[in-house]
Design an enzyme around this catalytic site. Structure first.
Site, PDB file in Angstrom:
ATOM      1  N   SER A  59     -23.660  27.739 -21.980  1.00  0.00           N
ATOM      2  CA  SER A  59     -22.794  27.593 -20.805  1.00  0.00           C
ATOM      3  C   SER A  59     -23.627  27.373 -19.558  1.00  0.00           C
ATOM      4  O   SER A  59     -24.550  28.147 -19.292  1.00  0.00           O
ATOM      5  CB  SER A  59     -21.916  28.833 -20.610  1.00  0.00           C
ATOM      6  OG  SER A  59     -21.182  28.727 -19.396  1.00  0.00           O
ATOM      7  N   VAL A  93     -30.047  31.169 -17.600  1.00  0.00           N
ATOM      8  CA  VAL A  93     -31.019  30.374 -18.356  1.00  0.00           C
ATOM      9  C   VAL A  93     -30.511  28.944 -18.521  1.00  0.00           C
ATOM     10  O   VAL A  93     -31.255  27.979 -18.323  1.00  0.00           O
ATOM     11  CB  VAL A  93     -31.340  31.014 -19.724  1.00  0.00           C
ATOM     12  CG1 VAL A  93     -32.243  30.108 -20.561  1.00  0.00           C
ATOM     13  CG2 VAL A  93     -32.008  32.367 -19.536  1.00  0.00           C
ATOM     14  N   CYS A  94     -29.241  28.785 -18.833  1.00  0.00           N
ATOM     15  CA  CYS A  94     -28.678  27.444 -19.011  1.00  0.00           C
ATOM     16  C   CYS A  94     -28.711  26.659 -17.709  1.00  0.00           C
ATOM     17  O   CYS A  94     -29.020  25.465 -17.694  1.00  0.00           O
ATOM     18  CB  CYS A  94     -27.245  27.523 -19.524  1.00  0.00           C
ATOM     19  SG  CYS A  94     -27.073  28.292 -21.145  1.00  0.00           S
ATOM     20  N   SER A  95     -28.394  27.322 -16.621  1.00  0.00           N
ATOM     21  CA  SER A  95     -28.406  26.675 -15.325  1.00  0.00           C
ATOM     22  C   SER A  95     -29.827  26.238 -14.961  1.00  0.00           C
ATOM     23  O   SER A  95     -30.053  25.095 -14.525  1.00  0.00           O
ATOM     24  CB  SER A  95     -27.841  27.613 -14.260  1.00  0.00           C
ATOM     25  OG  SER A  95     -27.836  26.978 -13.002  1.00  0.00           O
TER      26      SER A  95
END
Length: 166
Positions: A55, A60-62
């Protein structure tokens, strides 16, 4: 085929087949931020750096999505695709909030087409596991990284280098 990885230390099951360098990139059907269908063919003739993430609304994804877009976005004949199961509206909001209006975020929420074809659907959570794929202009996979722990960062340098050399 089922594969195991961990999410926050607990084992989870990945659905689909693990891909490897040399494989022909499987086709997929996902939605862009305008709710239009996109497939692998929409990026024909380009090098594709694909980051599968759980997501964009997580740290971390961002960070990963931002880094690949900043570091890989200027590579010649290369498109950076971030694919998650987030709704297209959330992805569009993330792009605006991060100041990345040209980032390509794609949603696999509808059919899990990408996730199943690339072996990254977390069965227990219906999220995508973290993985990175670099696909050359001939749609051959030249780099693959499946993370053993979903919450870890990928090897940014290796993925960017593979995209440069594709």
């Amino acid at each position: 085929m089922f594969n195991m990885t961990t999410f926050k230390g607990g084992e989870v099951t990945l659905l689909g087949n693990k891909l490897k360098v040399g494989d022909k990139a499987p086709d997929f059907s996902v939605l862009d931020n305008g709710l239009e269908e996109k497939t692998l063919a929409d990026y024909k003739g380009k090098v594709k750096l694909i980051a599968a993430v759980p997501s964009v609304d997580t740290s971390v994804c961002s960070q990963e999505s931002r880094r690949f877009n900043v570091d890989g976005g200027s590579l010649e004949n290369t498109v950076v695709l971030t694919i998650s199961n987030d709704l297209p509206f959330a992805q569009k909001r993330w792009c605006a909030a991060e100041g990345l209006p040209n980032a390509v975020t794609l949603s696999d929420h509808k059919e899990l087409s990408f996730g199943l074809a690339y072996g990254v659907v977390i069965e227990e959570l219906r999220l995508l596991s973290r993985a990175v794929f670099v696909i050359n202009a001939n749609d051959e996979i030249v780099y693959v990284e499946y993370l053993d722990e979903v919450t870890n960062h990928p090897n940014y340098e290796a993925a960017i280098e593979a995209a440069k050399n594709a």
